[in-house]
Design an enzyme around this catalytic site. Structure first.
Site, mmCIF file in Angstrom:
data_model
loop_
_atom_site.group_PDB
_atom_site.id
_atom_site.type_symbol
_atom_site.label_atom_id
_atom_site.label_comp_id
_atom_site.label_asym_id
_atom_site.label_seq_id
_atom_site.Cartn_x
_atom_site.Cartn_y
_atom_site.Cartn_z
ATOM 1 N N LYS A 1 12.719 57.709 4.560
ATOM 2 C CA LYS A 1 13.333 56.394 4.721
ATOM 3 C C LYS A 1 12.273 55.289 4.603
ATOM 4 C CE LYS A 1 14.332 53.798 8.256
ATOM 5 N NZ LYS A 1 14.731 53.342 9.576
ATOM 6 N N ASP B 1 19.566 54.511 6.356
ATOM 7 C CA ASP B 1 19.385 54.277 7.793
ATOM 8 C C ASP B 1 20.749 54.512 8.443
ATOM 9 O OD1 ASP B 1 20.944 52.086 7.229
ATOM 10 O OD2 ASP B 1 19.727 50.677 8.361
#
Ligand code: SF4
Length: 235
Positions: free
Chosen positions: A141, A160
């Site tokens: 991420k 996310d």
């Protein structure tokens, strides 16, 4: 011949979409609406370079961007470069980032990442996913955030909590594991939309498609959404 009302047509379109939620025209319609609703949105974490964005993203785990943005000015004033951060004492970093939560682990990650940037990458945050993942505390991420938002390199899609929730609500994926969700999104979203899609969905998740009670009545993609937890429907 039976008359088909406008509402009936909409319902039929929706049924078709429901049969194939990954139909390219449906995905394209969602991307189009999001782009028009959130034009030019960018990452909400304050940063001036790739290093600051890396640190801010590490700090954003289990913490709001607002809180991270309160903490980072003092942190970067005290340790302005990867070299300075690499030489910092852990207790001093911990004290400066305490309010972001999990501060001991985050301090270790930030110091470790700074050391790796200095020792392995000549003081520059690397530009490939393979290399950036070698920094302590950096997972896919964070890699996608830095490569996409700072370097403009689309190697994946940031997943996310907002992207995961909304991708599921919009039936763009059935997965609940970020890595798998990212793979699903990369398969159906054209590469030149990967970076902006995440920014738009994160904004959508903060403003409209909130976790507990989505504001479907105000949602621009409501007609393309048939999530079971919708709070309102045009039909
Ligand atoms: S209609 Fe509701 S659940 Fe669907 S995307 Fe919009 S806000 Fe989220």
């Amino acid at each position: 011949m039976a008359k088909v009302s406008a509402a009936g047509t909409k319902r039929t379109t929706k049924k078709v979409a429901k049969r194939n939620p990954l139909a390219p025209e449906r995905v394209a319609a969602i991307l189009d609406v999001l782009a028009k609703t959130y034009p030019g949105v960018v990452c909400a974490l304050t940063h001036r370079n790739a290093w600051e964005l890396t640190v801010a993203t590490i700090l954003s785990a289990q913490c709001t961007d607002v809180r991270v943005n309160i903490v980072t000015p003092a942190l970067f004033k005290r340790f302005p470069t990867p070299k300075a951060m690499a030489a910092a004492s852990l207790p001093e970093i911990e004290e400066l980032i305490r309010t972001t939560g999990f501060f001991r682990n985050k301090a270790k990650s930030i110091k470790g990442a700074a050391q790796a940037v200095v020792e392995e990458f000549g003081g520059e945050v690397p530009r490939t996913m393979e290399e950036i993942l070698r920094l302590p505390g950096v997972a896919r991420k964070t890699g996608n955030v830095v490569l996409g938002s700072w370097y403009g390199i689309a190697v994946g899609v940031v997943v996310d909590t907002h992207v995961l929730r909304i991708s599921r609500r919009l039936d763009l994926t059935q997965a609940d594991e970020p890595k798998k969700v990212e793979q699903d999104l990369m398969r159906i979203i054209p590469r030149d939309h990967w970076i902006q899609f995440s920014h738009e969905v994160i904004h959508h998740g903060r403003q409209i498609c909130i976790a507990r009670k989505p504001r479907c009545i105000d949602c621009p993609v409501e007609t393309l959404c048939y999530s079971a937890d919708k709070t309102w429907s045009r039909d």
